[in-house]
Write a protein that holds these residues in place. Sequence first.
Motif, PDB file in Angstrom:
ATOM      1  N   THR A 145       0.827  -1.209   0.000  1.00  0.00           N
ATOM      2  CA  THR A 145       0.000   0.000   0.000  1.00  0.00           C
ATOM      3  C   THR A 145       0.858   1.255   0.000  1.00  0.00           C
ATOM      4  O   THR A 145       2.012   1.238   0.428  1.00  0.00           O
ATOM      5  CB  THR A 145      -0.931   0.042   1.230  1.00  0.00           C
ATOM      6  OG1 THR A 145      -0.165  -0.249   2.412  1.00  0.00           O
ATOM      7  CG2 THR A 145      -2.054  -0.960   1.103  1.00  0.00           C
ATOM      8  N   VAL A 146       0.253   2.330  -0.476  1.00  0.00           N
ATOM      9  CA  VAL A 146       0.828   3.667  -0.368  1.00  0.00           C
ATOM     10  C   VAL A 146      -0.024   4.435   0.629  1.00  0.00           C
ATOM     11  O   VAL A 146      -1.253   4.542   0.458  1.00  0.00           O
ATOM     12  CB  VAL A 146       0.826   4.393  -1.729  1.00  0.00           C
ATOM     13  CG1 VAL A 146       1.175   5.872  -1.555  1.00  0.00           C
ATOM     14  CG2 VAL A 146       1.796   3.722  -2.690  1.00  0.00           C
ATOM     15  N   ALA A 147       0.591   4.943   1.690  1.00  0.00           N
ATOM     16  CA  ALA A 147      -0.132   5.741   2.669  1.00  0.00           C
ATOM     17  C   ALA A 147       0.258   7.213   2.539  1.00  0.00           C
ATOM     18  O   ALA A 147       1.296   7.545   1.971  1.00  0.00           O
ATOM     19  CB  ALA A 147       0.164   5.246   4.084  1.00  0.00           C
ATOM     20  N   ASN A 148      -0.601   8.057   3.073  1.00  0.00           N
ATOM     21  CA  ASN A 148      -0.468   9.526   3.034  1.00  0.00           C
ATOM     22  C   ASN A 148      -0.910  10.095   1.688  1.00  0.00           C
ATOM     23  O   ASN A 148      -1.697  11.032   1.628  1.00  0.00           O
ATOM     24  CB  ASN A 148       0.948  10.011   3.359  1.00  0.00           C
ATOM     25  CG  ASN A 148       1.381   9.662   4.771  1.00  0.00           C
ATOM     26  OD1 ASN A 148       0.543   9.436   5.641  1.00  0.00           O
ATOM     27  ND2 ASN A 148       2.668   9.590   5.001  1.00  0.00           N
ATOM     28  N   VAL A 149      -0.396   9.550   0.579  1.00  0.00           N
ATOM     29  CA  VAL A 149      -0.753  10.032  -0.772  1.00  0.00           C
ATOM     30  C   VAL A 149      -0.599  11.551  -0.843  1.00  0.00           C
ATOM     31  O   VAL A 149      -1.548  12.277  -1.108  1.00  0.00           O
ATOM     32  CB  VAL A 149      -2.175   9.590  -1.181  1.00  0.00           C
ATOM     33  CG1 VAL A 149      -2.335   9.720  -2.699  1.00  0.00           C
ATOM     34  CG2 VAL A 149      -2.465   8.152  -0.756  1.00  0.00           C
ATOM     35  N   SER A 150       0.606  12.021  -0.548  1.00  0.00           N
ATOM     36  CA  SER A 150       0.943  13.451  -0.552  1.00  0.00           C
ATOM     37  C   SER A 150       0.136  14.216   0.484  1.00  0.00           C
ATOM     38  O   SER A 150       0.388  14.115   1.665  1.00  0.00           O
ATOM     39  CB  SER A 150       0.766  14.049  -1.958  1.00  0.00           C
ATOM     40  OG  SER A 150       1.743  13.551  -2.834  1.00  0.00           O
ATOM     41  N   CYS A 151      -0.882  14.951   0.038  1.00  0.00           N
ATOM     42  CA  CYS A 151      -1.643  15.827   0.924  1.00  0.00           C
ATOM     43  C   CYS A 151      -2.465  15.067   1.963  1.00  0.00           C
ATOM     44  O   CYS A 151      -2.879  15.645   2.974  1.00  0.00           O
ATOM     45  CB  CYS A 151      -2.555  16.727   0.104  1.00  0.00           C
ATOM     46  SG  CYS A 151      -3.610  15.828  -1.062  1.00  0.00           S
ATOM     47  N   GLY A 152      -2.705  13.782   1.752  1.00  0.00           N
ATOM     48  CA  GLY A 152      -3.563  13.019   2.657  1.00  0.00           C
ATOM     49  C   GLY A 152      -2.811  12.427   3.828  1.00  0.00           C
ATOM     50  O   GLY A 152      -2.987  11.242   4.155  1.00  0.00           O
ATOM     51  N   PHE A 153      -2.009  13.219   4.500  1.00  0.00           N
ATOM     52  CA  PHE A 153      -1.155  12.741   5.581  1.00  0.00           C
ATOM     53  C   PHE A 153      -1.973  12.026   6.660  1.00  0.00           C
ATOM     54  O   PHE A 153      -2.852  12.612   7.289  1.00  0.00           O
ATOM     55  CB  PHE A 153      -0.384  13.911   6.193  1.00  0.00           C
ATOM     56  CG  PHE A 153       0.541  13.524   7.315  1.00  0.00           C
ATOM     57  CD1 PHE A 153       1.688  12.810   7.048  1.00  0.00           C
ATOM     58  CD2 PHE A 153       0.255  13.871   8.621  1.00  0.00           C
ATOM     59  CE1 PHE A 153       2.547  12.444   8.078  1.00  0.00           C
ATOM     60  CE2 PHE A 153       1.103  13.507   9.654  1.00  0.00           C
ATOM     61  CZ  PHE A 153       2.250  12.796   9.388  1.00  0.00           C
ATOM     62  N   ASP A 154      -1.676  10.729   6.835  1.00  0.00           N
ATOM     63  CA  ASP A 154      -2.304   9.872   7.852  1.00  0.00           C
ATOM     64  C   ASP A 154      -3.792   9.597   7.618  1.00  0.00           C
ATOM     65  O   ASP A 154      -4.432   8.962   8.454  1.00  0.00           O
ATOM     66  CB  ASP A 154      -2.125  10.446   9.259  1.00  0.00           C
ATOM     67  CG  ASP A 154      -0.780  10.081   9.870  1.00  0.00           C
ATOM     68  OD1 ASP A 154       0.007   9.375   9.200  1.00  0.00           O
ATOM     69  OD2 ASP A 154      -0.520  10.495  11.012  1.00  0.00           O
ATOM     70  N   ILE A 155      -4.372  10.048   6.493  1.00  0.00           N
ATOM     71  CA  ILE A 155      -5.805   9.814   6.286  1.00  0.00           C
ATOM     72  C   ILE A 155      -6.133   9.164   4.935  1.00  0.00           C
ATOM     73  O   ILE A 155      -7.273   8.738   4.726  1.00  0.00           O
ATOM     74  CB  ILE A 155      -6.636  11.114   6.425  1.00  0.00           C
ATOM     75  CG1 ILE A 155      -6.251  12.143   5.362  1.00  0.00           C
ATOM     76  CG2 ILE A 155      -6.488  11.709   7.823  1.00  0.00           C
ATOM     77  CD1 ILE A 155      -7.178  13.346   5.302  1.00  0.00           C
TER      78      ILE A 155
ATOM     79  N   ASP B  59       1.955  18.250  -0.987  1.00  0.00           N
ATOM     80  CA  ASP B  59       1.972  18.153   0.468  1.00  0.00           C
ATOM     81  C   ASP B  59       2.846  19.272   1.023  1.00  0.00           C
ATOM     82  O   ASP B  59       4.048  19.306   0.764  1.00  0.00           O
ATOM     83  CB  ASP B  59       2.513  16.783   0.887  1.00  0.00           C
ATOM     84  CG  ASP B  59       2.701  16.649   2.391  1.00  0.00           C
ATOM     85  OD1 ASP B  59       2.153  17.487   3.139  1.00  0.00           O
ATOM     86  OD2 ASP B  59       3.391  15.701   2.813  1.00  0.00           O
ATOM     87  N   VAL B  60       2.253  20.172   1.774  1.00  0.00           N
ATOM     88  CA  VAL B  60       3.018  21.288   2.344  1.00  0.00           C
ATOM     89  C   VAL B  60       3.317  21.076   3.823  1.00  0.00           C
ATOM     90  O   VAL B  60       3.886  21.954   4.470  1.00  0.00           O
ATOM     91  CB  VAL B  60       2.266  22.629   2.155  1.00  0.00           C
ATOM     92  CG1 VAL B  60       2.094  22.944   0.677  1.00  0.00           C
ATOM     93  CG2 VAL B  60       0.910  22.607   2.860  1.00  0.00           C
ATOM     94  N   ILE B  61       2.940  19.927   4.361  1.00  0.00           N
ATOM     95  CA  ILE B  61       3.123  19.675   5.791  1.00  0.00           C
ATOM     96  C   ILE B  61       4.283  18.717   6.068  1.00  0.00           C
ATOM     97  O   ILE B  61       5.239  19.056   6.763  1.00  0.00           O
ATOM     98  CB  ILE B  61       1.813  19.145   6.419  1.00  0.00           C
ATOM     99  CG1 ILE B  61       0.751  20.253   6.399  1.00  0.00           C
ATOM    100  CG2 ILE B  61       2.043  18.651   7.841  1.00  0.00           C
ATOM    101  CD1 ILE B  61      -0.595  19.833   6.940  1.00  0.00           C
ATOM    102  N   ALA B  62       4.205  17.491   5.555  1.00  0.00           N
ATOM    103  CA  ALA B  62       5.220  16.480   5.875  1.00  0.00           C
ATOM    104  C   ALA B  62       6.354  16.421   4.852  1.00  0.00           C
ATOM    105  O   ALA B  62       7.528  16.257   5.213  1.00  0.00           O
ATOM    106  CB  ALA B  62       4.563  15.107   5.993  1.00  0.00           C
ATOM    107  N   GLU B  63       6.001  16.552   3.581  1.00  0.00           N
ATOM    108  CA  GLU B  63       6.986  16.316   2.516  1.00  0.00           C
ATOM    109  C   GLU B  63       8.193  17.257   2.551  1.00  0.00           C
ATOM    110  O   GLU B  63       9.325  16.805   2.326  1.00  0.00           O
ATOM    111  CB  GLU B  63       6.295  16.387   1.159  1.00  0.00           C
ATOM    112  CG  GLU B  63       7.165  15.957   0.009  1.00  0.00           C
ATOM    113  CD  GLU B  63       6.389  15.961  -1.296  1.00  0.00           C
ATOM    114  OE1 GLU B  63       6.547  16.922  -2.071  1.00  0.00           O
ATOM    115  OE2 GLU B  63       5.617  15.000  -1.511  1.00  0.00           O
ATOM    116  N   PRO B  64       8.013  18.556   2.813  1.00  0.00           N
ATOM    117  CA  PRO B  64       9.194  19.437   2.795  1.00  0.00           C
ATOM    118  C   PRO B  64      10.292  18.992   3.753  1.00  0.00           C
ATOM    119  O   PRO B  64      11.476  19.172   3.458  1.00  0.00           O
ATOM    120  CB  PRO B  64       8.610  20.794   3.208  1.00  0.00           C
ATOM    121  CG  PRO B  64       7.190  20.740   2.737  1.00  0.00           C
ATOM    122  CD  PRO B  64       6.753  19.320   2.982  1.00  0.00           C
ATOM    123  N   SER B  65       9.910  18.391   4.886  1.00  0.00           N
ATOM    124  CA  SER B  65      10.908  17.913   5.843  1.00  0.00           C
ATOM    125  C   SER B  65      11.431  16.534   5.458  1.00  0.00           C
ATOM    126  O   SER B  65      12.641  16.267   5.518  1.00  0.00           O
ATOM    127  CB  SER B  65      10.298  17.849   7.248  1.00  0.00           C
ATOM    128  OG  SER B  65       9.864  19.124   7.673  1.00  0.00           O
TER     129      SER B  65
END
Length: 308
Positions: free
Chosen positions: A11-21, A227-233
Amino acid sequence: MREVTAFAPATVANVSCGFDILGFAIDSLGDKVKVKLTEGSALKVVEIQGDEGKLPFESEKNTCSVAIQAMLDQMDLHVGMEISLYKGLPLGSGMGSSAASAAAALVAANEVLGKPFSKEDLVPFAMEAERIACGAAHADNVAPSILGGFVLIRGYDPLDVIKLPVPDGLHCTLLHPHLELKTSDSRSVLKQQISLKDATMQSGNIAGLIAGLYKSDFPLIGRSLKDVIAEPSRALLIPGFYELREAIKNVGALGSGISGSGPTIFILSSNESIATKAGEVSRKVFDEIGLGVDVYVSKVNVKGAFIL
């Protein structure tokens, strides 16, 4: 039947903007688990292949037995089972390895017990295995592995899992670079607070991605894979990430992102031809920086876990 083998997909989780959902399932790649009814009331992990000796045989530590025990506890049932796990997924890869093991184990055990639970009912049991594997009972890997397709985890209290449509032709390219990235390291680099601007942008992208799936609007899906929340880090932990992103634009891919906590990267494309080209140009990027990579091209798996 006293003995059943099941397969559960990567599976692929997060799917960019969908962090944890958000999460979705992959074809072909996955784990197999054989469950055999035995005398007594003990769950025993009797065989593990493909893990290079890294996974535990103890029933209270192995994701397969933990998931099955959660199901048996719900039924207040005491039966014996022997569990054999055949790993088709690398550990710590960002492809839902622990989730696939738990999902396959549950589907097999449910079958030998006469299917007392629906697939949807199995998700909370698999979440208990994730608690053991990574410290958090999340569902964005186990739900798509069991159910297939794209899945939205709207909430956890109570658990609210929603299957989303998959547009015809949608393909995924998975890139697994040959480096180890611990989930704990990926979590540690995340910002604990985000700005109102970023929260608003992320919400718009999530809504756009879900709308794109429902409308089969590939350009909208592509615009929303940000994704502007998790991906940049997290991207800083994966060599070649931004070079790859630029390279796939030239072959018409919709977009890319980090699968789970990484280091695997996913690319979405509107058809198999573009997905294959995206894999080829991505391999060149990793070749240039001297990092090996495994490339997989797949449809989105809408079937989920199943009996072999």
